[in-house]
Design a protein around this motif. Structure first.
Motif, PDB file in Angstrom:
ATOM      1  N   CYS A  87      -7.593   9.464  -3.250  1.00 20.12           N
ATOM      2  CA  CYS A  87      -7.367   8.540  -4.366  1.00 20.12           C
ATOM      3  C   CYS A  87      -8.721   8.200  -4.983  1.00 20.12           C
ATOM      4  O   CYS A  87      -9.614   7.718  -4.288  1.00 20.12           O
ATOM      5  CB  CYS A  87      -6.667   7.275  -3.881  1.00 20.12           C
ATOM      6  SG  CYS A  87      -6.255   6.137  -5.225  1.00 20.12           S
ATOM      7  N   ILE A 124      -1.320  11.756 -11.056  1.00 17.77           N
ATOM      8  CA  ILE A 124      -1.522  12.611  -9.886  1.00 17.77           C
ATOM      9  C   ILE A 124      -1.698  14.053 -10.358  1.00 17.77           C
ATOM     10  O   ILE A 124      -0.917  14.557 -11.166  1.00 17.77           O
ATOM     11  CB  ILE A 124      -0.327  12.523  -8.914  1.00 17.77           C
ATOM     12  CG1 ILE A 124      -0.094  11.080  -8.474  1.00 17.77           C
ATOM     13  CG2 ILE A 124      -0.563  13.425  -7.693  1.00 17.77           C
ATOM     14  CD1 ILE A 124       1.175  10.882  -7.663  1.00 17.77           C
ATOM     15  N   THR A 132      -4.696  17.464  -3.660  1.00 14.36           N
ATOM     16  CA  THR A 132      -3.998  16.461  -4.462  1.00 14.36           C
ATOM     17  C   THR A 132      -4.883  15.238  -4.653  1.00 14.36           C
ATOM     18  O   THR A 132      -5.391  14.673  -3.682  1.00 14.36           O
ATOM     19  CB  THR A 132      -2.670  16.039  -3.797  1.00 14.36           C
ATOM     20  OG1 THR A 132      -1.853  17.199  -3.645  1.00 14.36           O
ATOM     21  CG2 THR A 132      -1.940  15.006  -4.633  1.00 14.36           C
ATOM     22  N   GLN A 134      -4.984  11.439  -6.539  1.00 12.27           N
ATOM     23  CA  GLN A 134      -4.359  10.334  -7.252  1.00 12.27           C
ATOM     24  C   GLN A 134      -5.490   9.641  -8.004  1.00 12.27           C
ATOM     25  O   GLN A 134      -6.475   9.232  -7.397  1.00 12.27           O
ATOM     26  CB  GLN A 134      -3.720   9.346  -6.287  1.00 12.27           C
ATOM     27  CG  GLN A 134      -2.621   9.942  -5.456  1.00 12.27           C
ATOM     28  CD  GLN A 134      -2.031   8.916  -4.529  1.00 12.27           C
ATOM     29  OE1 GLN A 134      -1.585   7.862  -4.953  1.00 12.27           O
ATOM     30  NE2 GLN A 134      -2.039   9.209  -3.244  1.00 12.27           N
TER      31      GLN A 134
END
Length: 141
Positions: A87, A124, A132, A134
């Protein structure tokens, strides 16, 4: 500019258990835990009963490091090995957009960058290497 990268663990219905485990095992301080059922209602997207007790967002602090966790939404594919994301906490919407645009080059958008009830700009992206991210903006920026 202060950008933070935070580990974000995605669980499959056992995020509350994981928070309690890390609280004990890592001497973590639990900052907060929110379930999907505690989120504001959205008439365009009714919440199934099976989702209400799942964790939509949790934050713990281990030493000086923040770590976030959530459960998958019921019916969302879950596969061990792809349940850790990064994140990026941006200072501003503009910075979030810059990161988002950069990471989607050659990658795949999972959620378009948009305003949410917790962030002025959140999205995202899976980058071209399969990681991945965010992207979120500190509240009110």
């Amino acid at each position: 500019m202060m950008t933070r990268l935070l580990p974000y663990l995605v669980m499959d219905g056992n995020a509350k258990e994981a928070v309690e485990f890390y609280e004990k095992a890592l001497h973590a301080n639990v900052i907060g835990v929110q379930t999907f059922g505690e989120m504001p209602e959205n008439p365009d997207f009714p919440l199934p009963d099976s989702a209400k007790d799942r964790v939509s967002h949790a934050m713990i602090k281990v030493g000086e490091t923040d770590m976030m966790l959530s459960d998958t939404f019921p019916g969302t594919p879950y596969e061990k090995g792809n349940h850790v994301t990064i994140c990026i906490m941006a200072d501003t919407k503009e910075q979030a957009k810059d990161f988002y645009d950069g990471l989607q080059e050659g990658g795949q958008v999972t959620m378009p960058l948009q305003e949410t009830f917790w962030s002025p700009a959140y999205g995202i992206v899976i980058d071209k290497f399969g990681v991945t991210f965010q992207i979120s903006t500190e509240s009110g920026q």
